[in-house]
Design a protein around this motif. Structure first.
Motif, PDB file in Angstrom:
ATOM      1  N   SER A 138      13.029  15.363  27.832  1.00 13.44           N
ATOM      2  CA  SER A 138      13.008  15.927  26.477  1.00 13.44           C
ATOM      3  C   SER A 138      12.446  14.927  25.470  1.00 13.44           C
ATOM      4  O   SER A 138      11.721  15.305  24.547  1.00 13.44           O
ATOM      5  CB  SER A 138      14.416  16.363  26.069  1.00 13.44           C
ATOM      6  OG  SER A 138      15.308  15.257  26.072  1.00 13.44           O
ATOM      7  N   GLY A 139      12.759  13.640  25.640  1.00 15.92           N
ATOM      8  CA  GLY A 139      12.235  12.628  24.725  1.00 15.92           C
ATOM      9  C   GLY A 139      10.746  12.394  24.899  1.00 15.92           C
ATOM     10  O   GLY A 139      10.012  12.216  23.922  1.00 15.92           O
ATOM     11  N   THR A 140      10.274  12.439  26.143  1.00 21.44           N
ATOM     12  CA  THR A 140       8.867  12.166  26.425  1.00 21.44           C
ATOM     13  C   THR A 140       7.966  13.330  26.034  1.00 21.44           C
ATOM     14  O   THR A 140       6.800  13.121  25.670  1.00 21.44           O
ATOM     15  CB  THR A 140       8.687  11.837  27.922  1.00 21.44           C
ATOM     16  OG1 THR A 140       9.626  10.828  28.293  1.00 21.44           O
ATOM     17  CG2 THR A 140       7.286  11.325  28.199  1.00 21.44           C
ATOM     18  N   MET A 141       8.482  14.551  26.100  1.00 17.85           N
ATOM     19  CA  MET A 141       7.661  15.710  25.742  1.00 17.85           C
ATOM     20  C   MET A 141       7.276  15.710  24.260  1.00 17.85           C
ATOM     21  O   MET A 141       6.292  16.341  23.877  1.00 17.85           O
ATOM     22  CB  MET A 141       8.402  17.010  26.081  1.00 17.85           C
ATOM     23  CG  MET A 141       8.476  17.308  27.566  1.00 17.85           C
ATOM     24  SD  MET A 141       6.872  17.588  28.348  1.00 17.85           S
ATOM     25  CE  MET A 141       6.463  19.207  27.717  1.00 17.85           C
ATOM     26  N   LYS A 142       8.040  15.017  23.429  1.00 12.06           N
ATOM     27  CA  LYS A 142       7.728  14.989  21.995  1.00 12.06           C
ATOM     28  C   LYS A 142       7.168  13.635  21.539  1.00 12.06           C
ATOM     29  O   LYS A 142       7.161  13.337  20.346  1.00 12.06           O
ATOM     30  CB  LYS A 142       8.979  15.338  21.179  1.00 12.06           C
ATOM     31  CG  LYS A 142      10.136  14.369  21.376  1.00 12.06           C
ATOM     32  CD  LYS A 142      11.362  14.800  20.586  1.00 12.06           C
ATOM     33  CE  LYS A 142      12.502  13.797  20.764  1.00 12.06           C
ATOM     34  NZ  LYS A 142      13.716  14.199  20.044  1.00 12.06           N
ATOM     35  N   VAL A 143       6.699  12.833  22.487  1.00  7.94           N
ATOM     36  CA  VAL A 143       6.188  11.503  22.154  1.00  7.94           C
ATOM     37  C   VAL A 143       5.016  11.617  21.183  1.00  7.94           C
ATOM     38  O   VAL A 143       4.169  12.502  21.301  1.00  7.94           O
ATOM     39  CB  VAL A 143       5.788  10.758  23.443  1.00  7.94           C
ATOM     40  CG1 VAL A 143       4.649  11.464  24.162  1.00  7.94           C
ATOM     41  CG2 VAL A 143       5.392   9.331  23.144  1.00  7.94           C
ATOM     42  N   PHE A 144       4.979  10.692  20.217  1.00  3.92           N
ATOM     43  CA  PHE A 144       3.909  10.741  19.212  1.00  3.92           C
ATOM     44  C   PHE A 144       3.614   9.359  18.630  1.00  3.92           C
ATOM     45  O   PHE A 144       2.476   8.909  18.644  1.00  3.92           O
ATOM     46  CB  PHE A 144       4.290  11.704  18.090  1.00  3.92           C
ATOM     47  CG  PHE A 144       3.408  11.620  16.877  1.00  3.92           C
ATOM     48  CD1 PHE A 144       2.132  12.165  16.894  1.00  3.92           C
ATOM     49  CD2 PHE A 144       3.847  10.981  15.716  1.00  3.92           C
ATOM     50  CE1 PHE A 144       1.304  12.076  15.775  1.00  3.92           C
ATOM     51  CE2 PHE A 144       3.033  10.886  14.605  1.00  3.92           C
ATOM     52  CZ  PHE A 144       1.753  11.442  14.631  1.00  3.92           C
ATOM     53  N   ASP A 145       4.653   8.695  18.129  1.00  2.00           N
ATOM     54  CA  ASP A 145       4.488   7.524  17.266  1.00  2.00           C
ATOM     55  C   ASP A 145       3.581   6.448  17.851  1.00  2.00           C
ATOM     56  O   ASP A 145       2.585   6.051  17.231  1.00  2.00           O
ATOM     57  CB  ASP A 145       5.854   6.898  16.942  1.00  2.00           C
ATOM     58  CG  ASP A 145       6.875   7.918  16.502  1.00  2.00           C
ATOM     59  OD1 ASP A 145       7.232   8.782  17.338  1.00  2.00           O
ATOM     60  OD2 ASP A 145       7.331   7.851  15.351  1.00  2.00           O
ATOM     61  N   HIS A 146       3.966   5.940  19.044  1.00  2.00           N
ATOM     62  CA  HIS A 146       3.232   4.778  19.554  1.00  2.00           C
ATOM     63  C   HIS A 146       1.822   5.152  20.011  1.00  2.00           C
ATOM     64  O   HIS A 146       0.907   4.339  19.926  1.00  2.00           O
ATOM     65  CB  HIS A 146       4.030   4.103  20.675  1.00  2.00           C
ATOM     66  CG  HIS A 146       3.793   4.661  22.035  1.00  2.00           C
ATOM     67  ND1 HIS A 146       4.306   5.875  22.438  1.00  2.00           N
ATOM     68  CD2 HIS A 146       3.065   4.183  23.083  1.00  2.00           C
ATOM     69  CE1 HIS A 146       3.930   6.115  23.680  1.00  2.00           C
ATOM     70  NE2 HIS A 146       3.171   5.116  24.093  1.00  2.00           N
ATOM     71  N   ILE A 147       1.618   6.400  20.453  1.00  2.00           N
ATOM     72  CA  ILE A 147       0.269   6.830  20.832  1.00  2.00           C
ATOM     73  C   ILE A 147      -0.616   6.955  19.587  1.00  2.00           C
ATOM     74  O   ILE A 147      -1.790   6.585  19.606  1.00  2.00           O
ATOM     75  CB  ILE A 147       0.320   8.166  21.610  1.00  2.00           C
ATOM     76  CG1 ILE A 147       1.002   7.943  22.961  1.00  2.00           C
ATOM     77  CG2 ILE A 147      -1.089   8.737  21.813  1.00  2.00           C
ATOM     78  CD1 ILE A 147       1.119   9.191  23.809  1.00  2.00           C
ATOM     79  N   TYR A 148      -0.040   7.438  18.502  1.00  3.46           N
ATOM     80  CA  TYR A 148      -0.775   7.541  17.235  1.00  3.46           C
ATOM     81  C   TYR A 148      -1.234   6.162  16.772  1.00  3.46           C
ATOM     82  O   TYR A 148      -2.359   5.990  16.285  1.00  3.46           O
ATOM     83  CB  TYR A 148       0.122   8.178  16.180  1.00  3.46           C
ATOM     84  CG  TYR A 148      -0.514   8.271  14.813  1.00  3.46           C
ATOM     85  CD1 TYR A 148      -1.510   9.207  14.549  1.00  3.46           C
ATOM     86  CD2 TYR A 148      -0.113   7.419  13.786  1.00  3.46           C
ATOM     87  CE1 TYR A 148      -2.092   9.294  13.295  1.00  3.46           C
ATOM     88  CE2 TYR A 148      -0.692   7.502  12.528  1.00  3.46           C
ATOM     89  CZ  TYR A 148      -1.679   8.429  12.291  1.00  3.46           C
ATOM     90  OH  TYR A 148      -2.260   8.509  11.047  1.00  3.46           O
ATOM     91  N   VAL A 149      -0.370   5.165  16.950  1.00  3.62           N
ATOM     92  CA  VAL A 149      -0.698   3.803  16.523  1.00  3.62           C
ATOM     93  C   VAL A 149      -1.721   3.171  17.461  1.00  3.62           C
ATOM     94  O   VAL A 149      -2.660   2.498  17.014  1.00  3.62           O
ATOM     95  CB  VAL A 149       0.590   2.944  16.482  1.00  3.62           C
ATOM     96  CG1 VAL A 149       0.255   1.467  16.311  1.00  3.62           C
ATOM     97  CG2 VAL A 149       1.495   3.402  15.351  1.00  3.62           C
ATOM     98  N   MET A 150      -1.572   3.392  18.761  1.00  2.92           N
ATOM     99  CA  MET A 150      -2.392   2.694  19.749  1.00  2.92           C
ATOM    100  C   MET A 150      -3.787   3.301  19.887  1.00  2.92           C
ATOM    101  O   MET A 150      -4.790   2.572  19.959  1.00  2.92           O
ATOM    102  CB  MET A 150      -1.692   2.700  21.114  1.00  2.92           C
ATOM    103  CG  MET A 150      -0.415   1.873  21.147  1.00  2.92           C
ATOM    104  SD  MET A 150       0.434   1.981  22.739  1.00  2.92           S
ATOM    105  CE  MET A 150      -0.670   1.023  23.767  1.00  2.92           C
ATOM    106  N   THR A 151      -3.885   4.627  19.979  1.00  3.85           N
ATOM    107  CA  THR A 151      -5.180   5.252  20.278  1.00  3.85           C
ATOM    108  C   THR A 151      -5.526   6.410  19.351  1.00  3.85           C
ATOM    109  O   THR A 151      -6.685   6.817  19.294  1.00  3.85           O
ATOM    110  CB  THR A 151      -5.189   5.792  21.721  1.00  3.85           C
ATOM    111  OG1 THR A 151      -4.237   6.863  21.834  1.00  3.85           O
ATOM    112  CG2 THR A 151      -4.848   4.705  22.723  1.00  3.85           C
ATOM    113  N   GLY A 152      -4.546   6.981  18.656  1.00  4.76           N
ATOM    114  CA  GLY A 152      -4.799   8.169  17.852  1.00  4.76           C
ATOM    115  C   GLY A 152      -5.203   9.366  18.688  1.00  4.76           C
ATOM    116  O   GLY A 152      -5.802  10.307  18.188  1.00  4.76           O
TER     117      GLY A 152
END
Length: 290
Positions: A221-235
């Protein structure tokens, strides 16, 4: 008399629950209702469009590609976060690893870091010219790799920070579960000459099945809504190579100004996440009942 006492106790109790319900309504229920409302409007948000946005979403290849990326990250995080945490917890309980307090503190430390901070930190580690990872590869005469700019590597590269960040959380969960196992059972296994691996597989694992189920559901459930660090790293880049559903919804709603379609993606993301968690729960329950 008992009913009167119950009323006296229940009155103050419900008073304390009111602020919690209000916070839940304004942070969960109200945004959800607004998302559903906006998803039924046209692109300009001026006319009722019915299910047009949802029909477009079903045909949207980029959305399904981002869902596939979410599933890849889920698989890696289940194996990495839950799997590694379980092995480490078993090693700590068996006292194979020394200085367990120091190790537990250092493993848990990333959990308290904000996802944005973790994203920036791993962006530096993956840096092509100055990153620690490429420096280490160069010491072994391996050429530097564009970890965040190469489509075939990037989805795996953004999964590693998630694994690193949350191993400590599941380590604490498993340690708490293992400490509730009767010492007599573990001592009996030792007397029978069971090795660490045998004791882990045949004693600890079966007794922790319910704890493992909870950990798996939390992880998924936590991984399905991942956003923050991917937005920072690669957008979400390069291109759409590391695009996940939350990033895709953000891009449509706030970058491209398609608020109605972004809301539709959010609802689709919620539905797919719920279906995935439900399916995994059913598989876990089916496996546990055998």
């Amino acid at each position: 008399m008992s009913s009167r006492v119950f009323k006296l106790k229940a009155g103050p109790m419900f008073r304390y629950l009111v602020p919690i319900f209000l916070i839940y309504i304004f942070t969960i229920i109200l945004p959800l209702m607004l998302s559903i409302y906006f998803s039924l409007l046209n692109e300009s948000g001026t006319k009722f469009a019915g299910l047009d946005n949802y029909l477009a979403l079903v045909k949207d290849r980029d959305f399904w590609y981002s869902f596939k990326n979410n599933l890849i990250i889920v698989l890696f995080c289940v194996l990495g976060q839950v799997g590694i945490a379980f092995i480490l917890a078993s090693l700590f309980m068996s006292k194979i690893l020394k200085f367990s307090r120091l190790h537990r503190s250092s493993i848990f430390l990333p959990v308290v870091l904000a996802p944005v901070v973790a994203g920036y930190l791993w962006s530096l580690i993956y840096n092509y010219r100055l990153g620690l990872l490429n420096r280490f590869l160069n010491l072994m005469d391996i050429p530097s790799i564009l970890w965040l700019d190469e489509p075939k590597y990037v989805i795996y590269a953004v999964s590693i920070p998630l694994i690193w960040k949350y191993i400590g959380l599941y380590l604490i969960i498993f340690l708490a579960g293992m400490q509730n196992i009767s010492k007599d059972v573990l001592e009996a296994a030792d007397i029978d000459g069971a090795s660490w691996l045998q004791k882990t597989v045949y004693v600890i694992f079966p007794l922790l099945k319910n704890v493992i189920r909870v950990a798996l559901i939390l992880c998924i459930s936590g991984t399905m809504k991942v956003f923050d660090h991917i937005y920072v790293m690669t957008g979400g880049g390069p291109g759409t190579s590391s695009m996940v559903m939350a990033q895709y919804a953000f891009n449509n709603a706030f970058t491209m100004g398609k608020l109605s379609y972004g809301s539709t993606i959010s609802i689709g993301m919620m539905i797919l996440s719920a279906v995935t968690i439900f399916a995994i729960s059913k598989l876990i329950n089916a496996g546990g009942n055998k």
